[in-house]
Design a protein around this motif. Structure first.
Motif, PDB file in Angstrom:
ATOM      1  N   ALA A 408       0.830  -1.205   0.000  1.00 44.86           N
ATOM      2  CA  ALA A 408       0.000   0.000   0.000  1.00 44.86           C
ATOM      3  C   ALA A 408       0.863   1.253   0.000  1.00 44.86           C
ATOM      4  N   GLY A 409       1.936   1.250   0.770  1.00 49.23           N
ATOM      5  CA  GLY A 409       2.835   2.399   0.787  1.00 49.23           C
ATOM      6  C   GLY A 409       3.530   2.606  -0.537  1.00 49.23           C
ATOM      7  N   LEU A 410       3.979   1.505  -1.159  1.00 53.55           N
ATOM      8  CA  LEU A 410       4.653   1.606  -2.455  1.00 53.55           C
ATOM      9  C   LEU A 410       3.708   2.146  -3.520  1.00 53.55           C
ATOM     10  N   ALA A 411       2.474   1.686  -3.515  1.00 52.66           N
ATOM     11  CA  ALA A 411       1.494   2.177  -4.489  1.00 52.66           C
ATOM     12  C   ALA A 411       1.252   3.666  -4.309  1.00 52.66           C
ATOM     13  N   ALA A 412       1.188   4.119  -3.052  1.00 54.52           N
ATOM     14  CA  ALA A 412       0.977   5.548  -2.797  1.00 54.52           C
ATOM     15  C   ALA A 412       2.181   6.365  -3.241  1.00 54.52           C
ATOM     16  N   GLN A 413       3.380   5.831  -3.064  1.00 52.78           N
ATOM     17  CA  GLN A 413       4.564   6.544  -3.540  1.00 52.78           C
ATOM     18  C   GLN A 413       4.469   6.801  -5.041  1.00 52.78           C
ATOM     19  N   SER A 414       4.121   5.775  -5.789  1.00 49.12           N
ATOM     20  CA  SER A 414       4.014   5.939  -7.244  1.00 49.12           C
ATOM     21  C   SER A 414       2.885   6.897  -7.613  1.00 49.12           C
ATOM     22  N   ARG A 415       1.750   6.751  -6.975  1.00 49.80           N
ATOM     23  CA  ARG A 415       0.610   7.622  -7.293  1.00 49.80           C
ATOM     24  C   ARG A 415       0.952   9.089  -7.051  1.00 49.80           C
ATOM     25  N   SER A 416       1.782   9.370  -6.058  1.00 47.61           N
ATOM     26  CA  SER A 416       2.063  10.762  -5.689  1.00 47.61           C
ATOM     27  C   SER A 416       3.009  11.459  -6.654  1.00 47.61           C
ATOM     28  N   ASP A 539      13.259   4.079  -5.518  1.00 50.70           N
ATOM     29  CA  ASP A 539      13.615   3.894  -6.923  1.00 50.70           C
ATOM     30  C   ASP A 539      12.574   3.031  -7.629  1.00 50.70           C
ATOM     31  N   THR A 540      12.091   2.009  -6.956  1.00 45.25           N
ATOM     32  CA  THR A 540      11.084   1.132  -7.562  1.00 45.25           C
ATOM     33  C   THR A 540       9.806   1.895  -7.869  1.00 45.25           C
ATOM     34  N   ALA A 541       9.338   2.701  -6.919  1.00 43.60           N
ATOM     35  CA  ALA A 541       8.111   3.463  -7.139  1.00 43.60           C
ATOM     36  C   ALA A 541       8.271   4.422  -8.316  1.00 43.60           C
ATOM     37  N   LEU A 542       9.430   5.063  -8.422  1.00 43.67           N
ATOM     38  CA  LEU A 542       9.673   5.992  -9.529  1.00 43.67           C
ATOM     39  C   LEU A 542       9.762   5.258 -10.861  1.00 43.67           C
ATOM     40  N   LEU A 543      10.538   4.193 -10.908  1.00 40.71           N
ATOM     41  CA  LEU A 543      10.732   3.478 -12.171  1.00 40.71           C
ATOM     42  C   LEU A 543       9.442   2.816 -12.645  1.00 40.71           C
ATOM     43  N   ASP A 544       8.611   2.384 -11.717  1.00 38.84           N
ATOM     44  CA  ASP A 544       7.306   1.850 -12.117  1.00 38.84           C
ATOM     45  C   ASP A 544       6.508   2.885 -12.900  1.00 38.84           C
ATOM     46  N   VAL A 545       6.606   4.144 -12.501  1.00 35.49           N
ATOM     47  CA  VAL A 545       5.918   5.224 -13.212  1.00 35.49           C
ATOM     48  C   VAL A 545       6.590   5.510 -14.548  1.00 35.49           C
ATOM     49  N   LEU A 546       7.895   5.660 -14.521  1.00 36.06           N
ATOM     50  CA  LEU A 546       8.603   6.050 -15.741  1.00 36.06           C
ATOM     51  C   LEU A 546       8.484   5.014 -16.847  1.00 36.06           C
ATOM     52  N   PHE A 547       8.319   3.747 -16.482  1.00 37.26           N
ATOM     53  CA  PHE A 547       8.192   2.689 -17.481  1.00 37.26           C
ATOM     54  C   PHE A 547       6.741   2.251 -17.701  1.00 37.26           C
ATOM     55  N   GLY A 548       5.815   3.044 -17.172  1.00 41.62           N
ATOM     56  CA  GLY A 548       4.411   2.824 -17.485  1.00 41.62           C
ATOM     57  C   GLY A 548       3.748   1.671 -16.764  1.00 41.62           C
ATOM     58  N   ARG A 549       4.395   1.141 -15.730  1.00 40.43           N
ATOM     59  CA  ARG A 549       3.786   0.041 -14.984  1.00 40.43           C
ATOM     60  C   ARG A 549       2.744   0.542 -13.989  1.00 40.43           C
ATOM     61  N   THR A 550       2.912   1.772 -13.539  1.00 40.71           N
ATOM     62  CA  THR A 550       2.005   2.386 -12.576  1.00 40.71           C
ATOM     63  C   THR A 550       1.717   3.803 -13.039  1.00 40.71           C
ATOM     64  N   LYS A 551       0.524   4.266 -12.775  1.00 41.77           N
ATOM     65  CA  LYS A 551       0.136   5.602 -13.207  1.00 41.77           C
ATOM     66  C   LYS A 551       0.475   6.633 -12.129  1.00 41.77           C
ATOM     67  N   ALA A 552       1.136   7.695 -12.543  1.00 41.77           N
ATOM     68  CA  ALA A 552       1.370   8.833 -11.643  1.00 41.77           C
ATOM     69  C   ALA A 552       0.123   9.703 -11.625  1.00 41.77           C
ATOM     70  N   GLU A 553      -0.323  10.059 -10.422  1.00 36.84           N
ATOM     71  CA  GLU A 553      -1.524  10.874 -10.285  1.00 36.84           C
ATOM     72  C   GLU A 553      -1.251  12.222  -9.647  1.00 36.84           C
ATOM     73  N   GLY A 554       0.005  12.477  -9.273  1.00 36.58           N
ATOM     74  CA  GLY A 554       0.312  13.649  -8.479  1.00 36.58           C
ATOM     75  C   GLY A 554       0.075  14.962  -9.208  1.00 36.58           C
ATOM     76  N   ARG A 555      -0.447  15.922  -8.459  1.00 35.13           N
ATOM     77  CA  ARG A 555      -0.576  17.303  -8.893  1.00 35.13           C
ATOM     78  C   ARG A 555       0.115  18.171  -7.844  1.00 35.13           C
ATOM     79  N   LEU A 556       0.858  19.157  -8.281  1.00 32.64           N
ATOM     80  CA  LEU A 556       1.686  19.923  -7.344  1.00 32.64           C
ATOM     81  C   LEU A 556       0.877  20.410  -6.138  1.00 32.64           C
ATOM     82  N   PRO A 557       1.336  20.120  -4.926  1.00 31.19           N
ATOM     83  CA  PRO A 557       0.632  20.589  -3.729  1.00 31.19           C
ATOM     84  C   PRO A 557       1.044  21.996  -3.305  1.00 31.19           C
ATOM     85  N   PHE A 558       1.947  22.594  -4.069  1.00 33.10           N
ATOM     86  CA  PHE A 558       2.366  23.985  -3.901  1.00 33.10           C
ATOM     87  C   PHE A 558       2.972  24.415  -5.228  1.00 33.10           C
ATOM     88  N   GLU A 559       2.999  25.710  -5.468  1.00 36.31           N
ATOM     89  CA  GLU A 559       3.578  26.168  -6.729  1.00 36.31           C
ATOM     90  C   GLU A 559       5.103  26.095  -6.680  1.00 36.31           C
TER      91      GLU A 559
END
Length: 596
Positions: A408-416, A539-559
């Motif tokens: 659950a934590g790893l999934a949240a890392q990628s989503r963020s 690194d795993t959470a980031l690479l999962d996003v960069l290689f399309g295995r997981t979707k990044a959902e993050g939107r900047l929480p500050f400018e």
């Protein structure tokens, strides 16, 4: 069995009975909460005779529990979950030897993130690992925040931690402030939703034996620090409101009250240019009694931030008391002012004798002491500590860091993760997602992890793409405790930029920036093939996003401001007030999944 020991009696009856049996010294001990250390093997810390006694984080456990009669402690350091559980049981055994057997409430700063700062959070091996709060705000999913806090609750309960010194309800309105990483970003209404969800995850619908009590901080909002300096230090003691935005910072706290937060912590800083007395919030009667108690009707526990009274040494360096605005008062007078302001407990202090002295001198009445002690006892009874303060070390080993919680934590890392840019040039196609097996040069990434996704090469000349992980810039300060606070500038120096831009010139480069606070990134944004931000991700959470295995959902929480000139021109109390930010609040791109 005495009435206060009878679980069948109402809590109020048990509180009244126990309060009537307590000596002044026992009551005074209840009103202090300080740091306590743990040995790696789970044993209690008992320094050798003659060891230095000026470091409060290595003080004798038995001296505090059976000598000073204290029973609230902020756990400093960590051990494996099983050892932490065993330590809790030993500590409760020690407390049971005191005259009334009042059990200990163990508290902690956050332990489920990537940041390790003795003043703000303690990364703890053995617990599940999650993005820091700005990352949760970047996702914006209240239910995820509640689920995250529920997992925190379950892991804390397993080792005996019953009080969370979080969530942080401050707003990231001043981008230079070193404690933005603890906040839910700059939007007051988003932060309010996140804070409320977090409290519900920790406490449930009502405080009970399966709850972890929440100490929401730092009332009335610690974000508007003058020039972004932190109030742990004399040069950061002022909190300012040049935009007239004081009330805006109360919005997340109003949500905390509605969610039933059990405790509130005021901040160190002193308000400047407001109707309130220019003294630290922990000494401030207008803020604690007038605003918190009377206007908002808060009748829970108010605990000061750590170390308002006593000078100490931290990590071998002098650390003066944060007695901002009342530096001229001696220690008893500081305690007297804190109690007169309306606080119930002094954080980071171990000096019950000062309360005893004030009562004997007639400067503080017993009715005032009893009001605070009753609140503190009531929480212990509601949490079930008097009925069973012990935990099962086998369960702690099984629950903490379980496969379910870790996933659950790893999934949240990628989503963020937030995609800020995904195009080498205006005419080019997006570079993300990267293709499996691409020849990739990495910097700041574990090559063994990267090899699960790509062919890792040593030189830029061999690479089709580079992946570079960096952190937001800051002014390094090396004086003792200050080195843990990443403050000052938000822009990279020429020397810091040179190797980064050289990499981007040699090969299409994906930059990932760890945003523990906003950063000024125009040069990198211009040259990057893709630019992403994380708020604590493996690194795993980031690479999962960069290689399309997981979707990044993050939107900047500050400018992200465009320049330091824009930052300097901003108002500390007004969120996101750059006239032309490089990336505005809420910015984030979607990465299309790879085509079949």
């Amino acid at each position: 069995m005495e009435p206060y020991e009878n679980p069948r009696l109402p809590v109020d009856a048990r509180v009244t009975d126990l309060l009537g049996r307590m000596t002044l010294e026992e009551k005074a001990g209840l009103m202090f909460q300080t740091m306590i250390a743990i040995n790696p093997d789970g044993s209690l810390v008992e320094p050798e005779p003659g060891a230095p006694d000026d470091d409060p984080m290595r003080a004798s456990t038995s001296a505090m529990v059976t000598g000073k009669l204290m029973n609230h402690f902020n756990l400093f350091g960590a051990a494996a979950p099983r050892r932490m559980a065993e330590w809790n049981n030993r500590l409760q055994d020690l407390a049971a030897t005191t005259r009334l057997g009042i059990p200990v409430t163990v508290s902690t700063d956050p332990r489920h993130g990537f940041v390790d700062n003795p003043a703000a959070g303690a990364h703890t091996d053995g617990f599940s690992l999650w993005p820091e709060p700005p990352g949760l705000a970047a996702i914006g999913d209240e239910e995820l925040v509640r689920q995250h806090a529920d997992i925190v609750r379950r892991e804390y309960l397993a080792v005996g931690i019953r009080l969370a010194l979080h969530p942080t309800a401050d707003l990231a309105s001043e981008p230079r402030w070193a404690r933005i990483m603890g906040t839910f970003g700059s939007d007051a209404h988003v932060a309010a939703r996140m804070v409320a969800a977090y409290i519900r995850g920790l406490q449930g619908d009502a405080l009970g034996p399966h709850s972890v009590a929440a100490m929401t901080k730092h009332f009335p909002g610690a974000g508007p620090q003058k020039d972004g300096e932190d109030a742990h230090f004399p040069y950061g003691r002022e909190q300012v409101y040049p935009g007239g935005n004081f009330d805006h910072h109360l919005i997340p706290f109003e949500a905390a009250f509605a969610a039933g937060t059990s405790q509130i912590m005021p901040y160190y800083a002193m308000p400047v240019g407001t109707p309130y007395e220019e003294v630290g919030f922990g000494f401030n009667k207008g803020v604690i009694t007038g605003l918190l108690r009377e206007k908002y009707g808060f009748d829970g526990i108010v605990c000061t931030d750590w170390g308002l009274v006593t000078d100490s040494r931290i990590l071998g360096s002098p650390f003066p008391a944060r007695a901002w605005g009342v530096e001229h008062l001696d220690r008893p007078a500081r305690v007297e002012k804190i109690l007169d302001a309306g606080a119930d407990q002094l954080g980071g202090e171990a000096a019950p004798e000062l309360v005893v002295e004030l009562v004997h001198a007639g400067r503080v009445g017993m009715d005032r002491i009893d009001a605070s002690v009753a609140r503190l006892l009531r929480e212990k009874f509601l949490l079930g500590l008097f009925d069973d303060p012990y935990v099962d070390p086998d369960a702690a080993e099984r629950i903490c860091g379980s496969d379910e919680f870790t996933a659950a934590g790893l999934a949240a890392q990628s989503r963020s993760i937030t995609i800020l840019k995904d195009r080498p040039s205006a005419a080019a196609d997006p570079i993300l997602p990267l293709q499996a097996g691409v020849r990739m040069h990495v910097q700041g990434v574990d090559p063994e992890v990267a090899e699960r996704y790509a062919t890792v090469v040593d030189s830029l000349e061999e690479a089709h793409v580079a992946l570079v992980r960096i952190s937001a810039p800051y002014d390094e300060r090396t004086e003792g405790f200050e080195k843990f606070f990443r403050a000052g500038r938000l822009d990279f120096t020429v020397e810091e930029l040179q190797p980064l831009l050289a990499t981007a010139a040699a090969v299409p480069t994906v930059f990932d920036v760890f945003l523990d606070r906003p950063a000024v990134l125009p040069e990198i944004a211009e040259k990057a093939a893709a630019l992403v931000a994380d708020y604590g991700a493996s690194d795993t959470a980031l690479l999962d996003v960069l290689f399309g295995r997981t979707k990044a959902e993050g939107r900047l929480p500050f400018e992200l401001p465009r320049s330091m000139e824009a930052v300097d021109a901003g108002h500390e109390d007004v969120p996101d007030d750059s006239p032309d930010p490089l990336f505005p609040y809420g910015h984030g791109l979607d990465v299309q999944p790879p085509t079949e």
